[in-house]
Design an enzyme around this catalytic site. Structure first.
Site, PDB file in Angstrom:
ATOM      1  N   SER A 138       0.836  -1.200   0.000  1.00 48.74           N
ATOM      2  CA  SER A 138       0.000   0.000   0.000  1.00 48.74           C
ATOM      3  C   SER A 138       0.867   1.245   0.000  1.00 48.74           C
ATOM      4  O   SER A 138       1.964   1.251   0.582  1.00 48.74           O
ATOM      5  CB  SER A 138      -0.856  -0.036   1.268  1.00 48.74           C
ATOM      6  OG  SER A 138      -1.489   1.195   1.476  1.00 48.74           O
ATOM      7  N   TYR A 164      -2.136  -0.704  11.078  1.00 50.35           N
ATOM      8  CA  TYR A 164      -2.368  -1.304   9.761  1.00 50.35           C
ATOM      9  C   TYR A 164      -1.200  -0.991   8.816  1.00 50.35           C
ATOM     10  O   TYR A 164      -0.632  -1.889   8.193  1.00 50.35           O
ATOM     11  CB  TYR A 164      -3.693  -0.805   9.155  1.00 50.35           C
ATOM     12  CG  TYR A 164      -3.785  -1.124   7.683  1.00 50.35           C
ATOM     13  CD1 TYR A 164      -3.994  -2.431   7.247  1.00 50.35           C
ATOM     14  CD2 TYR A 164      -3.585  -0.134   6.716  1.00 50.35           C
ATOM     15  CE1 TYR A 164      -4.026  -2.741   5.890  1.00 50.35           C
ATOM     16  CE2 TYR A 164      -3.621  -0.431   5.363  1.00 50.35           C
ATOM     17  CZ  TYR A 164      -3.841  -1.730   4.953  1.00 50.35           C
ATOM     18  OH  TYR A 164      -3.855  -2.042   3.620  1.00 50.35           O
ATOM     19  N   LYS A 168       1.778  -3.478   6.869  1.00 49.91           N
ATOM     20  CA  LYS A 168       2.102  -3.536   5.432  1.00 49.91           C
ATOM     21  C   LYS A 168       3.611  -3.356   5.236  1.00 49.91           C
ATOM     22  O   LYS A 168       4.245  -4.041   4.443  1.00 49.91           O
ATOM     23  CB  LYS A 168       1.328  -2.459   4.668  1.00 49.91           C
ATOM     24  CG  LYS A 168      -0.164  -2.641   4.632  1.00 49.91           C
ATOM     25  CD  LYS A 168      -0.612  -3.604   3.551  1.00 49.91           C
ATOM     26  CE  LYS A 168      -1.098  -4.904   4.045  1.00 49.91           C
ATOM     27  NZ  LYS A 168      -1.474  -5.879   3.038  1.00 49.91           N
TER      28      LYS A 168
HETATM   29  P1  NAD Z   1     -10.786  -7.360   1.672  1.00 48.62           P
HETATM   30  O1  NAD Z   1     -11.060  -7.319   3.126  1.00 48.62           O
HETATM   31  O2  NAD Z   1     -11.939  -7.170   0.748  1.00 48.62           O
HETATM   32  O3  NAD Z   1     -10.056  -8.727   1.288  1.00 48.62           O
HETATM   33  C1  NAD Z   1      -9.181  -9.381   2.158  1.00 48.62           C
HETATM   34  C2  NAD Z   1      -9.642 -10.831   2.271  1.00 48.62           C
HETATM   35  O4  NAD Z   1      -8.732 -11.526   3.121  1.00 48.62           O
HETATM   36  C3  NAD Z   1     -11.034 -10.952   2.898  1.00 48.62           C
HETATM   37  O5  NAD Z   1     -11.865 -11.730   2.054  1.00 48.62           O
HETATM   38  C4  NAD Z   1     -10.790 -11.645   4.244  1.00 48.62           C
HETATM   39  O6  NAD Z   1     -11.844 -12.513   4.590  1.00 48.62           O
HETATM   40  C5  NAD Z   1      -9.476 -12.381   3.976  1.00 48.62           C
HETATM   41  N1  NAD Z   1      -8.652 -12.612   5.171  1.00 48.62           N
HETATM   42  C6  NAD Z   1      -8.331 -11.743   6.160  1.00 48.62           C
HETATM   43  N2  NAD Z   1      -7.557 -12.345   7.075  1.00 48.62           N
HETATM   44  C7  NAD Z   1      -7.373 -13.632   6.664  1.00 48.62           C
HETATM   45  C8  NAD Z   1      -6.683 -14.743   7.190  1.00 48.62           C
HETATM   46  N3  NAD Z   1      -6.046 -14.695   8.352  1.00 48.62           N
HETATM   47  N4  NAD Z   1      -6.685 -15.900   6.481  1.00 48.62           N
HETATM   48  C9  NAD Z   1      -7.346 -15.983   5.310  1.00 48.62           C
HETATM   49  N5  NAD Z   1      -8.039 -14.968   4.770  1.00 48.62           N
HETATM   50  C10 NAD Z   1      -8.052 -13.793   5.436  1.00 48.62           C
HETATM   51  O7  NAD Z   1      -9.652  -6.286   1.372  1.00 48.62           O
HETATM   52  P2  NAD Z   1      -9.108  -5.776  -0.035  1.00 48.62           P
HETATM   53  O8  NAD Z   1      -9.489  -4.362  -0.195  1.00 48.62           O
HETATM   54  O9  NAD Z   1      -9.428  -6.753  -1.105  1.00 48.62           O
HETATM   55  O10 NAD Z   1      -7.547  -5.794   0.273  1.00 48.62           O
HETATM   56  C11 NAD Z   1      -6.731  -6.853  -0.186  1.00 48.62           C
HETATM   57  C12 NAD Z   1      -5.294  -6.520   0.138  1.00 48.62           C
HETATM   58  O11 NAD Z   1      -4.943  -5.298  -0.477  1.00 48.62           O
HETATM   59  C13 NAD Z   1      -4.996  -6.346   1.631  1.00 48.62           C
HETATM   60  O12 NAD Z   1      -3.752  -6.950   1.900  1.00 48.62           O
HETATM   61  C14 NAD Z   1      -4.920  -4.853   1.813  1.00 48.62           C
HETATM   62  O13 NAD Z   1      -4.057  -4.514   2.869  1.00 48.62           O
HETATM   63  C15 NAD Z   1      -4.347  -4.432   0.470  1.00 48.62           C
HETATM   64  N6  NAD Z   1      -4.669  -3.041   0.118  1.00 48.62           N
HETATM   65  C16 NAD Z   1      -5.980  -2.684  -0.037  1.00 48.62           C
HETATM   66  C17 NAD Z   1      -6.297  -1.364  -0.359  1.00 48.62           C
HETATM   67  C18 NAD Z   1      -7.720  -0.914  -0.500  1.00 48.62           C
HETATM   68  O14 NAD Z   1      -7.976   0.283  -0.410  1.00 48.62           O
HETATM   69  N7  NAD Z   1      -8.679  -1.813  -0.734  1.00 48.62           N
HETATM   70  C19 NAD Z   1      -5.260  -0.443  -0.548  1.00 48.62           C
HETATM   71  C20 NAD Z   1      -3.943  -0.849  -0.400  1.00 48.62           C
HETATM   72  C21 NAD Z   1      -3.658  -2.171  -0.072  1.00 48.62           C
HETATM   73  C1  WQD Z   2      -9.822   9.466   0.602  1.00 47.50           C
HETATM   74  C2  WQD Z   2     -10.085  10.963   0.804  1.00 47.50           C
HETATM   75  C3  WQD Z   2     -10.449  11.531   3.109  1.00 47.50           C
HETATM   76  C4  WQD Z   2     -14.218   9.324   3.562  1.00 47.50           C
HETATM   77  C5  WQD Z   2      -7.120   4.557   2.886  1.00 47.50           C
HETATM   78  C6  WQD Z   2      -6.062   3.922   3.744  1.00 47.50           C
HETATM   79  C7  WQD Z   2      -4.912   3.469   2.895  1.00 47.50           C
HETATM   80  C8  WQD Z   2      -5.382   2.574   1.741  1.00 47.50           C
HETATM   81  C9  WQD Z   2      -6.524   3.175   0.992  1.00 47.50           C
HETATM   82  C10 WQD Z   2      -5.133   0.285   2.353  1.00 47.50           C
HETATM   83  C11 WQD Z   2      -9.375  11.539   2.031  1.00 47.50           C
HETATM   84  C12 WQD Z   2     -11.703  11.778   2.284  1.00 47.50           C
HETATM   85  C13 WQD Z   2     -13.062   9.867   3.057  1.00 47.50           C
HETATM   86  C14 WQD Z   2     -15.297  10.190   3.912  1.00 47.50           C
HETATM   87  C15 WQD Z   2     -13.988  12.065   3.179  1.00 47.50           C
HETATM   88  N1  WQD Z   2      -5.851   1.316   2.211  1.00 47.50           N
HETATM   89  N2  WQD Z   2     -12.942  11.216   2.863  1.00 47.50           N
HETATM   90  N3  WQD Z   2     -15.138  11.527   3.698  1.00 47.50           N
HETATM   91  O1  WQD Z   2      -7.472   7.574   3.613  1.00 47.50           O
HETATM   92  O2  WQD Z   2      -6.555   7.960   1.278  1.00 47.50           O
HETATM   93  O3  WQD Z   2      -6.571   5.685   2.229  1.00 47.50           O
HETATM   94  O4  WQD Z   2      -7.549   3.609   1.904  1.00 47.50           O
HETATM   95  O5  WQD Z   2      -3.953   0.167   2.299  1.00 47.50           O
HETATM   96  O6  WQD Z   2      -4.037   2.805   3.740  1.00 47.50           O
HETATM   97  O7  WQD Z   2      -5.631   4.886   4.685  1.00 47.50           O
HETATM   98  O8  WQD Z   2      -8.696   6.697   1.554  1.00 47.50           O
HETATM   99  O9  WQD Z   2     -11.024   6.641   0.790  1.00 47.50           O
HETATM  100  O10 WQD Z   2     -10.564   6.807   3.265  1.00 47.50           O
HETATM  101  O11 WQD Z   2     -10.093   8.771   1.825  1.00 47.50           O
HETATM  102  O12 WQD Z   2     -13.889  13.275   3.006  1.00 47.50           O
HETATM  103  O13 WQD Z   2     -16.352   9.765   4.408  1.00 47.50           O
HETATM  104  O14 WQD Z   2     -11.494  11.129   1.060  1.00 47.50           O
HETATM  105  O15 WQD Z   2     -10.290  12.518   4.091  1.00 47.50           O
HETATM  106  O16 WQD Z   2      -9.011  12.847   1.705  1.00 47.50           O
HETATM  107  P1  WQD Z   2      -7.291   7.092   2.248  1.00 47.50           P
HETATM  108  P2  WQD Z   2     -10.163   7.150   1.885  1.00 47.50           P
END
Ligand code: NAD
Ligand code: WQD
Length: 354
Positions: A138, A164, A168
Site C-alpha cells: 500500500s 495497519y 504492510k
Molecule cells: P478485503 O477485506 O476485501 O479482502 C481481504 C480478504 O482476506 C477478505 O476476504 C478476508 O476474509 C481475507 N482474510 C483476512 N484475514 C485472513 C486470514 N487470516 N486468512 C485468510 N483470509 C483472510 O480487502 P481488499 O481491499 O481486497 O484488500 C486486499 C489486500 O490489499 C490487503 O492486503 C490490503 O491490505 C491491500 N490493500 C488494499 C487497499 C484498498 O484500499 N482496498 C489499498 C492498499 C492495499
Molecule cells: C480518501 C479521501 C479523506 C471518507 C485509505 C487507507 C490506505 C489505503 C486506501 C489500504 C481523504 C476523504 C473519506 C469520507 C472524506 N488502504 N474522505 N469523507 O485515507 O486515502 O486511504 O484507503 O492500504 O491505507 O488509509 O482513503 O477513501 O478513506 O479517503 O472526506 O467519508 O477522502 O479525508 O481525503 P485514504 P479514503
C-alpha cells in the site's frame, strides 16, 4: 491482457481471494488462463454455499470453476495441506485485515493476522519449495510524503502512524529479508494507491461491512439513499479546493497489474525484492470525485464540510513510471469510468453481495 487458449504452467495460490481486490484479480487470472486456487477465512466476505459470494459470481462471470478452500493463513497445517494438494508455482497474497481505524483499537489482532499470518504463509511456501510471491502492499508504507509524486525510492516505514500501515511495511521487510537470505526467493510488492470501482459487468464490486471508511463506497451509498450525506473531512488543506487529494485507481487496472507482476516475477532474469507503485499518477480532490460521481450516476450527492479526519494527509499520488517501464503496465481507466462502474455495481446491488 491477452487471453490465449494455452494454460499457464503451475497453479497460482490467491490468499484472501474472496475479498475486493482478490476477487477482481481472480477474474483476470481465469480470463488469462491461469489455474487458480483461492483461499480465504471468510472473515470479511458474504458467504453462500460455503464459498464467498464474490467467487460464486466470478464463476458466473468467467464461466469457469473457482477452486476454493476455507483456510486461515494463521493455520500452518491447513496451509501446508493446500501446498501438498496443488502444484503451486506462485502466491498472490491479499489476505489481511485492512481498516486503519480498527487497527488503532485492536493492534495485536492486526499484527497477529497480517504479520503473523504472512510469516506463516512464507514459512509454508519455503518448506514446500515455492519461492515466488506477489504481495499486496500500500502507498501507506510511505507515511507522510516528503516529496510528490511518490516514487518507489521514497523512504518507507517512517511516519507510518497506524498499526495497519506498519503491518504492510513490516511484511515488505520480511520479504526483503527472505530475498537476502535465499537467492532463489523472488518478491514483487505492489503498492496500491486508492483502489476504487467495480468490474464493468456490475456483477462483483466492493462490499464494505458496516459504515464505509473509504470515500468512494461512502459516496455511492449516499447516492443510492443508504446514507444521508457525505462528510467531507477537511476543507482547509493546501490543495486546489481545500479537500484531500488522492490517486484513485480502477480495480480492474489494479487487478491486471498483478498479472503483469506475475509475468515479471516469472522471467528468469528477475531476482530478489522489487516494489512497484500501482496508481494513475494523478490526484483528484474529494469534491472532484463527488462531482464526477454525480455526473456518472445522475444523482445529487449531499455533503457537509467537517473537520479533518485525524491521521489524514493533504495530498498523495504516485509516480507510476517504474511499473510502466518494468511491468509494461499503465492504468487505463479514468475517474469517470471509476465512478460509472462503482455506480453500476451499487445500482445493481443496493445491498452489496447480501
Ligand atoms: P478485503 O477485506 O476485501 O479482502 C481481504 C480478504 O482476506 C477478505 O476476504 C478476508 O476474509 C481475507 N482474510 C483476512 N484475514 C485472513 C486470514 N487470516 N486468512 C485468510 N483470509 C483472510 O480487502 P481488499 O481491499 O481486497 O484488500 C486486499 C489486500 O490489499 C490487503 O492486503 C490490503 O491490505 C491491500 N490493500 C488494499 C487497499 C484498498 O484500499 N482496498 C489499498 C492498499 C492495499
Ligand atoms: C480518501 C479521501 C479523506 C471518507 C485509505 C487507507 C490506505 C489505503 C486506501 C489500504 C481523504 C476523504 C473519506 C469520507 C472524506 N488502504 N474522505 N469523507 O485515507 O486515502 O486511504 O484507503 O492500504 O491505507 O488509509 O482513503 O477513501 O478513506 O479517503 O472526506 O467519508 O477522502 O479525508 O481525503 P485514504 P479514503
Amino acid at each position: 491482457m491477452s487471453s490465449g487458449t494455452k494454460q499457464h504452467p503451475g497453479v497460482i495460490l490467491v490468499t484472501g481471494g474472496g475479498g475486493y481486490v482478490g476477487s477482481h484479480t481472480v477474474v483476470e487470472l481465469l480470463n488469462a488462463n491461469y489455474a487458480v486456487v483461492a483461499i480465504d477465512n471468510l472473515s470479511n466476505c458474504q458467504v453462500s454455499n460455503g464459498k464467498p459470494e464474490s467467487l460464486n459470481r466470478v464463476e458466473k462471470l468467467t464461466g469457469k470453476k473457482v477452486v476454493f478452500y476455507e483456510v486461515d493463513i494463521r493455520n500452518k497445517d491447513e496451509l501446508d495441506r493446500i501446498f501438498k494438494m496443488h502444484k503451486i508455482s506462485n502466491v498472490i497474497h491479499f489476505a489481511a485485515l485492512k481498516s486503519v481505524g480498527e487497527s488503532t483499537q485492536i493492534p495485536l489482532s492486526y499484527y497477529e493476522n497480517n504479520v503473523g499470518g504472512s510469516n506463516n504463509l512464507f514459512q509454508v511456501m519455503h518448506d514446500n519449495g515455492v519461492k515466488s510471491l506477489v504481495y499486496s502492499s500500500s502507498a501507506t508504507v510511505y507515511g507522510i510524503p516528503l516529496a510528490l509524486p511518490l516514487t518507489e525510492t521514497h523512504p518507507t516505514g517512517q511516519g507510518c502512524t497506524n498499526p495497519y500501515g506498519k503491518t504492510k511495511y513490516f511484511v515488505e521487510e520480511i520479504g526483503k529479508d527472505l530475498c537476502s537470505a535465499y537467492p532463489d526467493w523472488k518478491v514483487v510488492s505492489l503498492r496500491y494507491f486508492n483502489p476504487v470501482g467495480a468490474h464493468p459487468s456490475g456483477i462483483i464490486g466492493e462490499d464494505p461491512s458496516g459504515i464505509p471508511n473509504n470515500l468512494m463506497p461512502y459516496i455511492s451509498q449516499v447516492a443510492i439513499g443508504r446514507r444521508d450525506f457525505l462528510r467531507v473531512f477537511g476543507s482547509d488543506y493546501d490543495t486546489k479546493d481545500g479537500t484531500g487529494v488522492r490517486d484513485y485507481i480502477h480495480i480492474t487496472d489494479l487487478a491486471i497489474g498483478h498479472l503483469k507482476a506475475l509475468e515479471k516475477i516469472s522471467s528468469p532474469s528477475f531476482k530478489g525484492f522489487q516494489a512497484f507503485n500501482l496508481g494513475t499518477g494523478r490526484g483528484y480532490s474529494v469534491l472532484e470525485v463527488l462531482k464526477a460521481f454525480e455526473k456518472a450516476s445522475g444523482r445529487k450527492v449531499a455533503y457537509k464540510l467537517v473537520d479533518r479526519r485525524p491521521g489524514d494527509i493533504a495530498t498523495c499520488y504516485s509516480d507510476a513510471n517504474l511499473a510502466k517501464t518494468e511491468l509494461n503496465w499503465v492504468a487505463e481507466k479514468d475517474i469517470d469510468e471509476m465512478c460509472r462502474d462503482t455506480w453500476n455495481w451499487q445500482n445493481n446491488n443496493p445491498n452489496g453481495f447480501s
